[in-house]
Structures are given as C-alpha cells and as structure tokens.
Design a protein around this motif. Sequence first.
Motif, PDB file in Angstrom:
ATOM      1  N   UNK A  62       9.755  23.129 -45.836  1.00  0.00           N
ATOM      2  CA  UNK A  62       8.889  22.851 -46.896  1.00  0.00           C
ATOM      3  C   UNK A  62       9.363  21.697 -47.753  1.00  0.00           C
ATOM      4  N   UNK A  63      10.558  21.607 -47.924  1.00  0.00           N
ATOM      5  CA  UNK A  63      11.230  20.404 -48.579  1.00  0.00           C
ATOM      6  C   UNK A  63      11.018  19.323 -48.045  1.00  0.00           C
ATOM      7  N   UNK A  64      11.431  19.370 -46.679  1.00  0.00           N
ATOM      8  CA  UNK A  64      11.207  18.130 -45.765  1.00  0.00           C
ATOM      9  C   UNK A  64       9.879  17.305 -46.118  1.00  0.00           C
ATOM     10  N   UNK A  65       9.026  18.497 -45.600  1.00  0.00           N
ATOM     11  CA  UNK A  65       7.571  17.694 -45.621  1.00  0.00           C
ATOM     12  C   UNK A  65       7.064  17.255 -47.097  1.00  0.00           C
ATOM     13  N   UNK A  66       7.733  17.954 -48.312  1.00  0.00           N
ATOM     14  CA  UNK A  66       7.381  17.709 -49.604  1.00  0.00           C
ATOM     15  C   UNK A  66       7.787  16.406 -49.716  1.00  0.00           C
ATOM     16  N   UNK A  67       9.179  16.001 -49.276  1.00  0.00           N
ATOM     17  CA  UNK A  67       9.647  14.525 -49.325  1.00  0.00           C
ATOM     18  C   UNK A  67       8.904  13.480 -49.008  1.00  0.00           C
ATOM     19  N   UNK A  68       8.161  13.749 -47.652  1.00  0.00           N
ATOM     20  CA  UNK A  68       7.355  12.946 -47.078  1.00  0.00           C
ATOM     21  C   UNK A  68       6.133  12.711 -47.841  1.00  0.00           C
ATOM     22  N   UNK A  69       5.428  14.094 -48.348  1.00  0.00           N
ATOM     23  CA  UNK A  69       4.321  13.480 -49.061  1.00  0.00           C
ATOM     24  C   UNK A  69       4.435  12.712 -50.407  1.00  0.00           C
ATOM     25  N   UNK A  70       5.585  13.081 -50.942  1.00  0.00           N
ATOM     26  CA  UNK A  70       5.706  12.192 -52.167  1.00  0.00           C
ATOM     27  C   UNK A  70       6.071  10.702 -51.984  1.00  0.00           C
ATOM     28  N   UNK A  71       6.732  10.611 -50.943  1.00  0.00           N
ATOM     29  CA  UNK A  71       7.181   9.074 -50.270  1.00  0.00           C
ATOM     30  C   UNK A  71       6.002   8.330 -49.908  1.00  0.00           C
TER      31      UNK A  71
ATOM     32  N   UNK B 290       4.476   5.262 -52.635  1.00  0.00           N
ATOM     33  CA  UNK B 290       4.649   3.685 -52.032  1.00  0.00           C
ATOM     34  C   UNK B 290       3.343   3.276 -51.775  1.00  0.00           C
ATOM     35  N   UNK B 291       2.304   4.186 -51.546  1.00  0.00           N
ATOM     36  CA  UNK B 291       1.105   3.645 -51.213  1.00  0.00           C
ATOM     37  C   UNK B 291       0.437   2.705 -52.604  1.00  0.00           C
ATOM     38  N   UNK B 292       1.054   3.319 -53.646  1.00  0.00           N
ATOM     39  CA  UNK B 292       0.535   2.601 -54.878  1.00  0.00           C
ATOM     40  C   UNK B 292       1.350   1.213 -55.099  1.00  0.00           C
ATOM     41  N   UNK B 293       2.570   1.261 -54.487  1.00  0.00           N
ATOM     42  CA  UNK B 293       3.342   0.194 -54.431  1.00  0.00           C
ATOM     43  C   UNK B 293       2.575  -0.674 -53.660  1.00  0.00           C
TER      44      UNK B 293
ATOM     45  N   UNK C 121      10.168   9.908 -53.930  1.00  0.00           N
ATOM     46  CA  UNK C 121       9.515   8.707 -54.704  1.00  0.00           C
ATOM     47  C   UNK C 121      10.339   7.564 -54.610  1.00  0.00           C
ATOM     48  N   UNK C 122      11.882   7.689 -54.547  1.00  0.00           N
ATOM     49  CA  UNK C 122      12.959   6.740 -54.584  1.00  0.00           C
ATOM     50  C   UNK C 122      12.763   5.881 -52.957  1.00  0.00           C
ATOM     51  N   UNK C 123      12.541   6.912 -52.160  1.00  0.00           N
ATOM     52  CA  UNK C 123      12.742   6.435 -50.621  1.00  0.00           C
ATOM     53  C   UNK C 123      11.438   5.631 -50.170  1.00  0.00           C
ATOM     54  N   UNK C 124      10.391   5.970 -50.733  1.00  0.00           N
ATOM     55  CA  UNK C 124       9.097   5.277 -50.239  1.00  0.00           C
ATOM     56  C   UNK C 124       8.970   4.026 -50.511  1.00  0.00           C
TER      57      UNK C 124
END
Length: 492
Positions: free
Chosen positions: A296-305, A309-312, A434-437
């Motif tokens: 769950x946390x691994x997938x959440x990290x990907x969802x936020x990343x 980063x798409x906004x960037x 958020x930081x990784x993306x």
Amino acid sequence: MPTTRTSRPAAADPAGRPPGPGASGAPADGRLAGRPGLVLAVLLVAQFTLAVDFSILNVALPDIGDGLGFSLANLQWVATAFALAAAGFTLFFGRIGDMIGRKRIFVGSIALLGAASLAGGLATTPAVLLAARVAQGLATAAATPAGLALLTTSFPEGPLRRRALGANGALMSAGFTTGAILGGVLTDLLSWRWAFLVNVPVALAVVLIAPAVISESRPAVRPRLDIPGALTVTGGLLALVFGLTQAGAHGWGDGPAVGGLAAGAALLAAFFLVERRVAAPLVPLRTLRRRTVAWGNALGLLAFATETSLVYLLTLYLQKTLGFSPLAAGASFGVLGLGTVAGGLLAPRVVAATSARTALVAGALVQAASTAALLLLGTTTGPALGLLLPATFVGGVGNMLAIVAFMITATSGLPDTEQGLATGLASMSQQVGITLGTPLMSTVVTAAASGATTPAALHHGVTAAIAVNAGLALLTALLAAAFLRRRPDPAA
C-alpha cells in the motif's frame, strides 16, 4: 470523555471491503453531521493548509531571491529546507504522537506552523527565511501523521472512515494544486511575503477550535521510544531527500547527490537491522510484513510521485513551449484541482461498491490513460488546452481514486495502538513521493532534450518524461492487481 481505544476495530478486509453496516457504531449511511462533521472540518482545514505549503512558494522563488538577496545557487534551499524536515521527521513524529497524544502533537505543530509562517513573512535575511522553512517542515512532519491518526481513530472502519479519507485525500491533493495558483496570485497582486502570512490566521483558528472539538487519542499503554531506530530512520530519510533534491538541481551524477543517496540507503539498511533486534521497535517488522502496509505504501509513493511531477512537467510545457506567464500556468491547473476534488468525492463510493484494491487499480489505469493522452500535446495554444484541460481533469479523478484507496489500504485492519505508525508510514510515503517525482522527471527531460533549452528541445524532453510518467502510473495499477490480496493478511 474517554477517547483512547486499545481493542482492534471491527474486522475489515485490508483491501478495503467494509465490515458491514453500522460496524463499530458507525451510522450505516456514513453520515458526517454534527460533532463528527466538525471534527472532520477542523482536520481537513489543517491538512489542506499543509498541502498548500508544499507548492505555494514555487512561483514566488524568483521574487524571494530578489527581495532577500539569495544567490541563484542557494535559492533551491527555500524548497529543500522544507522538504528535508517534512519528509525526514514524519515517521519519528508519528511515533511521538503515539507516546504523548496525537491531539497534543497536532495542536502544537499547527501552532508552530503559524509562528514559522509569521517569521517567514517578516524575514529580512536568507538565514531567517530558511530557519522558518525548516520550522514549517517540522510542523508538517508532526501535524500530517497526527491529523491522519486522529481521523482514523475518530471514524471507525466502514462508510464514515471511507468518506473522511476521501475528503482528506481530495483536499490534500487539491491543496498542492491550489498552492501553485495561490502563490502566483499573492506574489503578483501583493507580495511573496503573503505566501507565508496567509497561514497565520488559519493556524490561529485551528489552534483555538481544535482543543474544544477533537478528543485525545493515544494507546492505553505508552510505547517506549526506540532511540537507535529513530536516529537511523530519520538520518536515512534526511540523506535520501537531500540526495533527491540535489539530483533534481544538479543531476544524478552530482557528488553530493550520490553521497546523500548512498548514505540514505546505508542508514535505512541499518534501521531494518536495528528493528530486528530491539525489544520495542519504532516500526515493528510484523507490521511491515503485512502486504497491505508494505505494498500500500509503495503504491502510494508512486501515486504521489507521478501526479505531482506531472504538474512540474506541464508547468515547463506551458511556460517554455506555449509562453504562458507563471500566473496563467498556475491557473491552468485549476481544472486538475477540480478533478482531484471530484475523485475524492467519488472514491468512497467506488471502494464501498468494490474494494480499495479495485479502486486503486482502476484509478491508476485512468491516470495512466489520461497521462498518455498528453503525449499528443502540440505547440499551438488552442488545441493544446483543448486536450490538456480535460486530460488533467480525468487524470486528477483517477489519481485521487488511487490515493484514497492507498490511504484505506495502508491503515485498515490495524488496531488504534498502531494508527500513529500506520499514518506516519503513509505520510512518509506521500512526502517522499512528492520529493522523488520532480528530480526523476527533470532528469528525463534533460536527457531527452540533450541539455538544450530551446522551446522545441524542451517540448521533446517533456513529451519523453510524460511517457515515463504514464508508464509509472500503469506500473502502479499492475503492481496493485498482482500483489494486493483480496483476503486479509493473517494476524501478525
């Protein structure tokens, strides 16, 4: 009015299936009225404000540099100082909330946010402003898991919690988008200082109201603090985030970036070794062995990343290819914000009708398809906006389905004694994502553009990064389908 609970909540499928109507005394229709509605409103206002702080200064950075005399090389520390503190201390403060009370941590951290924002708004030197940003990051690291833990312990598993998490996820994601818009508006119309000062009245209101409406939540038996575990995980996260931000600014071959990433990996490996040996671990490995917590946390990290980063990427596209001003580019993301709100309202219904696993898979697939559609973006404003606006709206809906499902998955099936840990892990995944993306996508843009900065080269680089972004969203869906079980994990 006793508020601490040590028994396991009504049994629920960690994949998100509800335990049945009225479980744990929750209304079968999941209504959020009266006092529960007021509790949720206070928590949501605070979480929205914290999310805004992640992005509100992005547009204002050039003005801050001019106003306070930051060198171009040091300007990145306005964002980096916040990210280091916010991501590095989240898990630590989540456990501290379990020890001394989540309400106490929540109210105190919001008060710190208000004081830090006032100091930042009045800063006259770079040192004062950076100190304020560190304090804002620490406040975020403490308030985010405490607020989520208060939410999950205030609303039992079932319709109420699903609706509360849906609203929380929607406003947090919308807050990130709103920050980009609000930062541009405040900087253009007033001053960059208001990007700090806008937090002060909100923090004051939460500090005055929260003690009267939110009940304290802590385990009946106070856990001991695992000092070696706290030091290694906090140091590891600080080094990891530092390495990521340096890589985003200077490339993945940069010496400090490589050193930070290597130190982070070593310290996090040491953390897991420590947790295997101590009597009262900061993160019990039996909890991490739960498939719903780990995946769950691994997938959440990907969802936020992917979505942040798409906004960037789209900011680069709008400003460098289409020639939008920062304010116009920020305003274009309002449609994305509406999509996240719609997704947050829709997610609890999708989860109730299916499961969190199904909602996560479906949301990630919708996000992947919408992101892939952006590969068709051209260099003409009218047709580009005709594609970008609906695609980002639909992508926002899909991303929010995935995020709400991640929150439900990562925090369900656990007793209240572990909710501070569960929400600390979820908050850490969010902030590291958020930081990784952005540095990851920045690297793809730079490589694909071969270092050139012409509009055509940047358009090619952004297109390549959008393809990678869509691929990661698709990977999220595939991993969720493959590794999230339909049945609960056996009790640890």
